[in-house]
Design an enzyme around this catalytic site. Structure first.
Site, PDB file in Angstrom:
ATOM      1  N   LYS A 157      42.523  29.268  44.420  1.00 47.23           N
ATOM      2  CA  LYS A 157      41.572  29.652  45.357  1.00 47.23           C
ATOM      3  C   LYS A 157      42.329  29.421  46.911  1.00 47.23           C
ATOM      4  CE  LYS A 157      37.757  30.896  43.481  1.00 47.23           C
ATOM      5  NZ  LYS A 157      38.155  31.196  42.082  1.00 47.23           N
ATOM      6  N   HIS A 191      58.112  15.476  35.878  1.00 44.44           N
ATOM      7  CA  HIS A 191      59.015  16.188  34.765  1.00 44.44           C
ATOM      8  C   HIS A 191      59.785  17.336  35.766  1.00 44.44           C
ATOM      9  CE1 HIS A 191      58.253  13.920  31.407  1.00 44.44           C
ATOM     10  NE2 HIS A 191      56.938  14.178  31.524  1.00 44.44           N
ATOM     11  N   GLU A 244      44.619  32.332  47.231  1.00 42.19           N
ATOM     12  CA  GLU A 244      44.013  33.573  47.625  1.00 42.19           C
ATOM     13  C   GLU A 244      43.215  33.610  48.690  1.00 42.19           C
ATOM     14  OE1 GLU A 244      40.947  35.734  44.032  1.00 42.19           O
ATOM     15  OE2 GLU A 244      41.002  33.525  44.329  1.00 42.19           O
ATOM     16  N   ARG A 249      35.673  45.997  46.221  1.00 43.53           N
ATOM     17  CA  ARG A 249      36.531  46.662  45.141  1.00 43.53           C
ATOM     18  C   ARG A 249      37.815  47.193  45.634  1.00 43.53           C
ATOM     19  NH1 ARG A 249      33.118  47.684  40.325  1.00 43.53           N
ATOM     20  NH2 ARG A 249      34.969  48.926  39.561  1.00 43.53           N
ATOM     21  N   ASN A 307      38.753  56.489  40.397  1.00 46.11           N
ATOM     22  CA  ASN A 307      39.345  55.166  40.123  1.00 46.11           C
ATOM     23  C   ASN A 307      39.823  54.915  38.908  1.00 46.11           C
ATOM     24  OD1 ASN A 307      39.483  52.291  39.874  1.00 46.11           O
ATOM     25  ND2 ASN A 307      37.204  52.006  39.652  1.00 46.11           N
ATOM     26  N   GLY A 308      41.143  54.466  38.799  1.00 48.01           N
ATOM     27  CA  GLY A 308      42.058  54.347  37.525  1.00 48.01           C
ATOM     28  C   GLY A 308      43.260  55.039  37.757  1.00 48.01           C
ATOM     29  N   TRP A 353      41.736  50.744  46.550  1.00 52.54           N
ATOM     30  CA  TRP A 353      42.674  49.833  46.340  1.00 52.54           C
ATOM     31  C   TRP A 353      43.842  50.513  46.062  1.00 52.54           C
ATOM     32  CZ3 TRP A 353      45.583  47.572  42.431  1.00 52.54           C
ATOM     33  CH2 TRP A 353      46.304  46.441  42.613  1.00 52.54           C
ATOM     34  N   GLU A 383      42.519  26.188  39.037  1.00 50.63           N
ATOM     35  CA  GLU A 383      41.484  26.754  39.839  1.00 50.63           C
ATOM     36  C   GLU A 383      41.767  26.503  41.139  1.00 50.63           C
ATOM     37  OE1 GLU A 383      39.535  29.198  39.549  1.00 50.63           O
ATOM     38  OE2 GLU A 383      37.903  29.075  40.902  1.00 50.63           O
ATOM     39  N   LYS A 442      38.092  42.980  43.801  1.00 53.34           N
ATOM     40  CA  LYS A 442      37.353  42.486  42.844  1.00 53.34           C
ATOM     41  C   LYS A 442      37.368  43.576  41.523  1.00 53.34           C
ATOM     42  CE  LYS A 442      33.432  39.382  42.577  1.00 53.34           C
ATOM     43  NZ  LYS A 442      34.352  38.099  42.638  1.00 53.34           N
ATOM     44  N   CYS A 453      38.737  49.949  43.236  1.00 57.11           N
ATOM     45  CA  CYS A 453      38.481  51.284  43.987  1.00 57.11           C
ATOM     46  C   CYS A 453      36.862  51.445  43.783  1.00 57.11           C
ATOM     47  CB  CYS A 453      39.004  52.276  43.555  1.00 57.11           C
ATOM     48  SG  CYS A 453      40.829  52.611  43.857  1.00 57.11           S
TER      49      CYS A 453
HETATM   50  C1  F6R Z   1      39.750  34.435  41.353  1.00 57.37           C
HETATM   51  C2  F6R Z   1      39.301  35.416  40.947  1.00 57.37           C
HETATM   52  C3  F6R Z   1      40.148  36.377  39.801  1.00 57.37           C
HETATM   53  C4  F6R Z   1      39.033  36.587  38.718  1.00 57.37           C
HETATM   54  C5  F6R Z   1      39.737  37.586  37.587  1.00 57.37           C
HETATM   55  C6  F6R Z   1      38.971  37.994  36.477  1.00 57.37           C
HETATM   56  O1  F6R Z   1      39.115  34.003  42.464  1.00 57.37           O
HETATM   57  O2  F6R Z   1      38.165  36.173  41.148  1.00 57.37           O
HETATM   58  O3  F6R Z   1      40.956  35.656  39.263  1.00 57.37           O
HETATM   59  O4  F6R Z   1      38.647  35.504  38.065  1.00 57.37           O
HETATM   60  O5  F6R Z   1      40.105  38.769  38.413  1.00 57.37           O
HETATM   61  O6  F6R Z   1      37.950  38.803  36.755  1.00 57.37           O
HETATM   62  P1  F6R Z   1      36.866  38.818  35.741  1.00 57.37           P
HETATM   63  O7  F6R Z   1      36.119  37.621  35.753  1.00 57.37           O
HETATM   64  O8  F6R Z   1      35.766  39.820  36.514  1.00 57.37           O
HETATM   65  O9  F6R Z   1      37.145  39.444  34.440  1.00 57.37           O
END
Ligand code: F6R
Length: 604
Positions: free
Chosen positions: A481, A500, A484, A27, A96-97, A70, A477, A599, A2
């Site tokens: 991605k 396995h 995502e 956000r 936000n929260g 969000w 990773e 994010k 948010c």
């Molecule tokens: C993946 C991604 C998330 C962040 C995770 C941690 O592409 O962006 O998995 O890595 O939410 O976020 P931070 O680094 O802000 O704590």
């Protein structure tokens, strides 16, 4: 999660509010809304562009609050969108929260005849503030917050008092931006850059009354606080797309500059040493550590996993890496010779922060690797290192991830030299880091070829990524991605684990993506690749340039330059990120804003 934005001053608020929301959209993008005293509220479902389209009449007011959501409590509907109002429509709130005791408060309000129209916790808070409001908004918000349990970044404005905004913070960030013709409030400083670089970060338990010519900070308990404004280093250009189709693509292409910024002033090449000003004060403690625990979430957790291989292999320091969302709830057996290192791009991730607070309570040294300057985790740790990667706008972390790996190389070099690594070996690592920007530029030149390969893989529904040692977390990773940004079911395994269980999945429509640079586990990876080939699964290999043996085994190959093993994972990551990006783009997806994600995950 948010985004909150607000303005009070001499300018027309509405365009400022919309621009602020656009910057904060990463956000959350379930719904959005603005409120300008005297002009009412406008809300819409979906991204900010929908909100902008709904504003058809001029809104001339010079203050207001805005929100991009969000969804936590309540579906992403227009009704549940913020701002929320009190019973009389005088008090308006963006939040936000999560207000944990909102049901309890709601019951109390119902007894008083106050009813709620939405399913949100925020509306309950707005209603509560409204019942306490008798002309002094600050007093009403303060009294309400004393009754509230939970987390909040909060902005409140009253219809009959448009000259001030009351904000408060507990667990979710609030930053004040001090402008020349008015003042701003925001969830993060990136949205303030277009207006000012002078900011004040609120700490948990603090509130502020912001007006056009100033601000005053108090604690919720009523104590006055003197806060010194700080300068934000980032430039407004850093949050623009700069001709790229998506921020994600732009941020991957920033890799060479990101490495330069991360290592600037931190490498003593001839001495084979690293210098990290932010941890110098605790170096004696670091030198006597018996164990380091690294905590993080998502990509940051995978960066920590790579860091474990680095620190154990080169510095001989035992490392445990924990998901912050687990660490915070499990029993941690404290050891006075251990420390906890949190890795977080945003510096606001709720679980990572909670893990640090737990470590602090146990008397452990806390360290951070954080990108956003002034973020909560950076301010709450005992010592740490900033990434200096610049603002990361795409929801999927790319440039911050490679910067995290780079800081971990620097930290490894620092500790390894203190723990007996020879100067010669130190120089090799320092040189490898210094050469990295040019190496990554050459990798990025292959973007078109990676795009063509990615387009072939965009048609599959599944994928397994494999790697070994340093490249096991990189495989995770890569799979993260692809899930995502391309919505393809992807898993990751250490190469040795394939037989396995997961090998049962392989057939001609289930591709394997193998990370196989020429390192000390290369032969083992080649054996895994043979196993894949025998099952007729399509195979995309990432391998070091000129490896014709692997090329003949693979359906497709992406070649990467061979570098020192400690920086090899950084070099593999960049084309891996490009691959995921191009698969997502080929599937026509909004890679910068994947569905259901946001994010900065500030909810738990
Ligand atoms: C993946 C991604 C998330 C962040 C995770 C941690 O592409 O962006 O998995 O890595 O939410 O976020 P931070 O680094 O802000 O704590």
């Amino acid at each position: 999660m948010c985004g909150i934005f607000g303005y009070v001053g001499n300018r027309t608020a509405q365009p400022l509010l919309l621009d602020g929301l656009r910057t904060l959209e990463y956000r959350g993008y379930d719904s959005a809304g603005i409120f300008v005293p005297g002009y009412g509220v406008v809300k819409s479902v979906g991204p900010i562009v929908n909100l902008a389209e709904k504003i058809t009449e001029p809104i001339d007011g010079t203050s207001g609050i805005a929100h991009t959501r969000w969804a936590t409590h309540g579906a992403p509907t227009e009704e549940n969108a913020h701002p929320h109002r009190d019973m009389s429509g005088s008090v308006w709130v963006v939040h936000n929260g999560i207000i944990e005791n909102f049901r309890e408060i709601k019951e109390g309000l119902t007894v008083q005849g106050v009813t709620c129209d939405t399913q949100t916790d925020t509306e309950v808070l707005a209603k509560l503030i409204g019942t306490l409001y008798a002309g002094d908004l600050y007093a009403a918000v303060r009294e309400a917050l004393r009754r509230v349990r939970g987390t909040y970044g909060l902005a409140v404005i009253a219809e009959d008092d448009p000259h001030q905004i009351v904000v408060a913070r507990m667990g979710s960030p609030i930053v004040l931006g001090l402008g020349s013709d008015g003042n701003f409030i925001s969830s993060d400083s990136s949205a303030l850059l277009a207006h000012t670089k002078d900011v004040v970060y609120l700490d948990d338990g603090e509130m502020a009354v912001v007006s056009s010519d100033g601000y005053e900070v108090h604690t919720v308990a009523g104590q006055k606080r003197q806060k010194t404004p700080e300068k934000v280093e980032w430039n407004v250009e850093a949050i623009q797309k700069d001709g790229y189709d998506h921020f994600m693509l732009k941020e991957i292409h920033e890799a060479p500059q990101v490495i330069k910024n991360t290592i600037r002033g931190r490498l003593l090449i001839e001495k084979g040493r690293a210098k990290l000003g932010g941890v110098e004060g605790v170096l004696d403690t670091l030198n006597t550590l018996h164990r380091l625990q690294i905590v993080g979430c998502g990509s940051a957790y995978y960066a920590g996993q790579v860091g474990r291989y680095m620190l154990e292999e080169y510095a001989g320091l035992p490392v445990e890496v924990e998901l912050a969302s687990e660490y915070r709830y499990k029993r941690n057996i404290p050891d006075k010779h251990s420390a906890v290192l949190a890795i977080s791009q945003s510096g606001e991730t709720a679980d990572t922060r909670a893990s640090l607070l737990k470590a602090k309570e146990q008397g452990l040294l806390t360290l951070g690797i954080v990108n956003v300057v002034g973020a909560t985790i950076a301010r709450e740790t005992d010592a740490g290192v900033y990434n200096h990667a610049g603002p990361e706008v795409a929801v999927a972390s790319t440039k911050a991830f490679i910067s995290q790996l780079t800081v971990l190389v620097l930290l490894t070099l620092l500790l390894a030299r203190e723990r007996g690594m020879s100067q010669e070996e130190g120089v090799e690592i320092a040189q490898a880091l210094y050469a990295l920007p040019d190496v990554l530029s050459s990798v990025l030149e292959q973007a078109d070829m990676i795009k063509q390969i990615a387009e072939k893989y965009a048609a599959y529904k599944d994928a397994i990524f494999i790697g070994r040692k340093f490249h096991t977390p990189i495989a995770y990773e890569g799979a993260l991605k692809l899930k995502e940004v391309a919505y393809i079911h992807a898993e990751a395994y250490a190469g040795g684990e394939l037989k396995h269980g997961p090998i049962a999945m392989l057939e001609e429509n289930f591709p394997v993506i193998a990370l196989c640079p020429h390192d000390d586990v290369y032969e083992k990876m080649v054996s895994n690749i043979e196993e894949v080939r025998a099952r007729k699964a399509p195979l995309l290999s990432f391998t070091t340039s000129g490896d014709s043996a692997l090329a003949s085994l693979s359906t497709d190959v992406i070649e990467i330059p061979k570098v020192h093993p400690i920086v090899q994972p950084i070099v593999t990551t960049v084309p891996l990120h490009l691959f995921a990006y191009y698969v997502g783009a080929a599937r026509g997806l909004d890679v910068d804003r994947p569905r259901n994600l946001a994010k900065s995950v500030t909810v738990e």
